[in-house]
Design a protein around this motif. Structure first.
Motif, short mmCIF file in Angstrom:
data_model
loop_
_atom_site.label_atom_id
_atom_site.label_comp_id
_atom_site.label_asym_id
_atom_site.label_seq_id
_atom_site.Cartn_x
_atom_site.Cartn_y
_atom_site.Cartn_z
N PHE A 149 0.70 -1.28 0.05
CA PHE A 149 0.06 0.00 -0.01
C PHE A 149 0.77 1.19 0.09
O PHE A 149 0.65 2.26 -0.33
CB PHE A 149 -0.95 -0.03 1.21
CG PHE A 149 -0.50 -0.74 2.41
CD1 PHE A 149 0.14 0.23 3.16
CD2 PHE A 149 -0.58 -1.84 2.98
CE1 PHE A 149 0.92 -0.24 4.49
CE2 PHE A 149 -0.11 -2.32 4.09
CZ PHE A 149 0.65 -1.32 4.81
N ASP A 150 1.88 1.08 0.64
CA ASP A 150 3.07 2.10 0.28
C ASP A 150 4.28 1.89 0.94
O ASP A 150 4.58 0.18 1.26
CB ASP A 150 2.77 3.51 0.94
CG ASP A 150 2.58 3.43 2.64
OD1 ASP A 150 3.44 2.63 3.10
OD2 ASP A 150 1.76 4.14 3.21
N SER A 151 5.38 2.46 0.93
CA SER A 151 6.57 1.82 1.43
C SER A 151 7.08 2.41 2.75
O SER A 151 8.13 2.36 3.36
CB SER A 151 7.88 2.15 0.47
OG SER A 151 7.65 1.62 -0.74
N GLY A 152 6.10 2.75 3.59
CA GLY A 152 6.33 3.44 4.83
C GLY A 152 6.19 2.37 6.12
O GLY A 152 6.39 1.18 5.69
N THR A 153 6.38 2.81 7.32
CA THR A 153 6.36 1.73 8.54
C THR A 153 5.60 0.65 8.50
O THR A 153 5.61 -0.50 8.73
CB THR A 153 6.69 2.64 9.73
OG1 THR A 153 7.53 3.60 9.57
CG2 THR A 153 6.82 1.61 10.92
N ALA A 154 4.17 1.03 8.25
CA ALA A 154 3.17 0.16 8.46
C ALA A 154 3.32 -1.07 7.32
O ALA A 154 2.85 -2.30 7.81
CB ALA A 154 1.74 0.88 7.74
N PHE A 155 4.06 -1.01 6.23
CA PHE A 155 4.14 -1.83 5.32
C PHE A 155 5.39 -2.89 5.90
O PHE A 155 5.24 -4.11 5.88
CB PHE A 155 4.65 -1.51 3.92
CG PHE A 155 5.01 -2.40 2.98
CD1 PHE A 155 3.98 -3.32 2.67
CD2 PHE A 155 6.30 -2.47 2.32
CE1 PHE A 155 4.21 -4.34 1.83
CE2 PHE A 155 6.48 -3.62 1.41
CZ PHE A 155 5.32 -4.55 1.06
N ASP A 156 6.39 -2.18 6.37
CA ASP A 156 7.42 -2.95 7.02
C ASP A 156 6.75 -3.87 8.38
O ASP A 156 7.16 -5.06 8.65
CB ASP A 156 8.57 -2.30 7.75
CG ASP A 156 9.49 -2.00 6.58
OD1 ASP A 156 9.32 -2.58 5.49
OD2 ASP A 156 10.50 -1.15 6.86
N GLU A 157 5.76 -3.48 9.09
CA GLU A 157 5.04 -4.19 10.19
C GLU A 157 4.35 -5.30 9.56
O GLU A 157 4.22 -6.26 10.02
CB GLU A 157 4.08 -3.06 10.86
CG GLU A 157 4.54 -1.94 11.41
CD GLU A 157 4.91 -2.23 12.82
OE1 GLU A 157 5.03 -3.40 13.40
OE2 GLU A 157 5.29 -1.42 13.63
N GLN A 158 3.75 -5.13 8.41
CA GLN A 158 3.03 -6.07 7.51
C GLN A 158 3.97 -7.47 6.96
O GLN A 158 4.00 -8.56 7.34
CB GLN A 158 2.52 -5.69 6.45
CG GLN A 158 1.37 -6.72 5.76
CD GLN A 158 1.08 -6.29 4.26
OE1 GLN A 158 1.87 -5.64 3.41
NE2 GLN A 158 -0.03 -6.46 4.03
N LEU A 159 5.32 -6.88 6.74
CA LEU A 159 6.37 -7.86 6.31
C LEU A 159 6.90 -8.55 7.42
O LEU A 159 6.86 -9.79 7.57
CB LEU A 159 7.62 -6.99 5.55
CG LEU A 159 7.24 -6.20 4.37
CD1 LEU A 159 8.45 -5.62 3.96
CD2 LEU A 159 7.08 -7.40 3.23
N THR A 160 7.07 -7.92 8.64
CA THR A 160 7.59 -8.34 9.92
C THR A 160 6.33 -9.45 10.43
O THR A 160 6.92 -10.60 10.62
CB THR A 160 7.75 -7.31 10.97
OG1 THR A 160 8.68 -6.47 10.64
CG2 THR A 160 8.21 -7.89 12.17
N LYS A 161 5.20 -9.20 10.35
CA LYS A 161 4.14 -10.01 10.94
C LYS A 161 4.01 -11.43 10.09
O LYS A 161 3.89 -12.32 10.61
CB LYS A 161 2.66 -9.47 11.00
CG LYS A 161 2.44 -8.37 11.98
CD LYS A 161 1.35 -7.56 11.92
CE LYS A 161 0.93 -6.68 13.00
NZ LYS A 161 -0.14 -5.82 12.74
N ALA A 187 5.28 -15.14 11.11
CA ALA A 187 4.24 -16.44 11.11
C ALA A 187 4.88 -17.42 10.33
O ALA A 187 4.53 -18.69 10.45
CB ALA A 187 2.83 -15.92 10.13
N LEU A 188 5.62 -16.92 9.18
CA LEU A 188 6.11 -18.06 8.40
C LEU A 188 7.37 -18.75 9.02
O LEU A 188 7.48 -20.02 9.04
CB LEU A 188 6.92 -17.60 7.22
CG LEU A 188 7.27 -18.36 6.00
CD1 LEU A 188 7.58 -17.45 4.54
CD2 LEU A 188 8.45 -19.00 6.14
#
Length: 461
Positions: free
Chosen positions: A197-209, A213-214
């Motif tokens: 959705f953008d390259s901001g902190t929220a996207f990194d939060e998504q990548l981390t989560k 899980a993986l």
């Protein structure tokens, strides 16, 4: 607030205790049969001094500082030509320069600007084996989340590749590009939809989560993860701006969560935190294509709607932000080569354009850059390459930042931090070559990369 501070402190203490136990010489007592898992996290655009000089910059990053206290780190990593995300990440997993691995830039050479979204997305572009292939060949389960140049890359068992997906409407495309079939949907049920959705902190939060899980579900023996928000804010506001500082502090927490997830699977896990390049503040953009148009090296159609388009070229630029390759349509055209050389010399002598260095073809090759380029123009720190075909050659862009300069500049050095089984504590290895990272990680995994000729870093207890 106090609860959050206690949580951060406890996570920091846990990481230091873990590192201290490993670093005190007891690794042999703790090692299980086989090699410990390795997680390599890339923090895009992280200069080493974000961590090594965190106190000077008043940054609260206890987890990354814990890597310094409990593990091995470099004061700086000398990267590749040019210091861009995709060629650098390719070197991080191959141990060779761009001229060998084949990823020369972020975007593909596109002199007519027909497809600006055509980046080096695909693993087929690799000309040499990668760490994923070496690990897979040794029977190690592999995974990767949002690492550049991983669409359909061989050797990755669990793959969420880097590919543009700006809305939820692209979820089916990302599902089709991920592997194994259907696994992304399984992860999304746990952590929510995966799209950029953008390259901001929220996207990194998504990548981390999704990475956690993986990690918990599949327990990969080797995994790579690319986090992008720091680079995003540095481009917008420059390095060490309030926005960039907030990003690195948020990333520090995420890295702590990833370390915990790895250690919950195996207390001996090795976590390597790297970056692809450093960053420099910028104030001026130079549209060097315009002098090429004026010199007749590029012909444009001004009748096109909204913006002019290239209809013919003899020599043009391949933008790399802090630098640019100069490519000739016919590299054997001595007349055009001489014309470009004279033009570049005149431009470099004018301080308005901020040109620092001009490399010849042979100099480019000797530094590991694109062997098809005839020249490389590098700007002074503060200047960057633009792409306008008409208008003002020089444009003010205060308060911004970029990379892509030559890697010998201190501001462009990248990072290396390692923590875990068999890795010495408080070990400063000084300055290293980026090509040493892949063979070092290969050593952690117990595999080899025959194409990587640089020595691995050895800093054991």
């Amino acid at each position: 607030m106090m609860q959050r501070l206690r949580l951060v402190h406890s996570r920091y203490v846990a990481i230091i205790v873990f590192a201290s136990v490993i670093g005190m010489g007891h690794a042999e007592d703790l090692i299980h049969k086989g090699r410990p898992p390795v997680l390599m996290i890339s923090v895009d655009g992280m200069r080493p001094d974000y961590v090594t000089q965190a106190d000077i910059h008043k940054l609260k990053i206890p987890v990354l500082r814990g890597f310094m206290q409990g593990g091995t780190y470099a004061d700086g990593v000398i990267g590749v030509v040019p210091t861009l995300t995709f060629p650098s990440h390719a070197t991080l997993v191959t141990g060779v320069w761009p001229r060998e691995h084949g990823i020369y830039n972020n975007t593909r050479f596109d002199p007519f600007s027909k497809n600006k979204d055509e980046w080096y997305w695909f693993g087929a572009d690799f000309k040499v084996p990668t760490l994923w292939q070496a690990a897979a060949g040794a029977g190690i389960t592999t995974a990767s989340v949002f690492w550049p140049t991983t669409v359909n890359t061989e050797g990755i068992d669990y793959l969420l590749p880097a590919y543009p997906a700006p809305t939820r409407d692209y979820s089916n495309l990302i599902e089709a590009l991920s592997r194994p079939d259907g696994y992304l949907k399984t992860l999304e049920k746990q952590v929510g939809p995966f799209y950029i959705f953008d390259s901001g902190t929220a996207f990194d939060e998504q990548l981390t989560k999704i990475s956690i899980a993986l990690i918990r579900d599949k327990k990969p023996g080797f995994m790579t993860l690319h986090l992008v928000s720091l680079d995003h804010y540095e481009h917008l506001t420059g390095p060490f701006s309030p926005e960039s500082d907030a990003a690195i502090e948020a990333l520090d927490r995420m890295i702590g969560e990833l370390v915990e997830a790895e250690r919950s699977n195996d207390p001996q896990a090795i976590v390597v935190v790297v970056s692809d390049h450093g960053f420099a503040a910028t104030h001026t953009r130079v549209n060097l294509l315009i002098p090429f148009v004026q010199a007749g090296l590029i012909q444009i159609d001004k009748t096109a709607p909204r913006v002019p388009t290239v209809i013919f070229w003899k020599a043009t630029l391949w933008n790399a932000d802090g630098s640019a390759y100069i490519v000739l349509r016919d590299p054997s055209d001595e007349k055009t080569l001489a014309q470009v050389e004279i033009l570049l010399d005149a431009l470099q002598r004018n301080p308005l354009y901020g040109i620092s260095r001009v490399l010849t073809h042979d100099q480019i090759v000797s530094r590991g850059g694109d062997p098809e380029a005839s020249f490389l123009v590098e700007w002074d720190i503060g200047f960057s390459c633009g792409e306008a075909l008409e208008g003002d050659v020089v444009k003010s862009i205060p308060g911004t930042g970029t990379h892509g300069y030559l890697p010998d500049r201190p501001e462009l050095q990248s990072s290396y931090f390692a923590l875990g089984s068999g890795i010495a504590s408080h070990c400063d290895i000084g300055t290293m070559d980026m090509r040493q990272i892949a063979p070092t990680v290969a050593g952690f995994l117990g595999v080899s990369l025959p194409d990587a000729k640089q020595p691995a870093i050895h800093c054991g207890p």
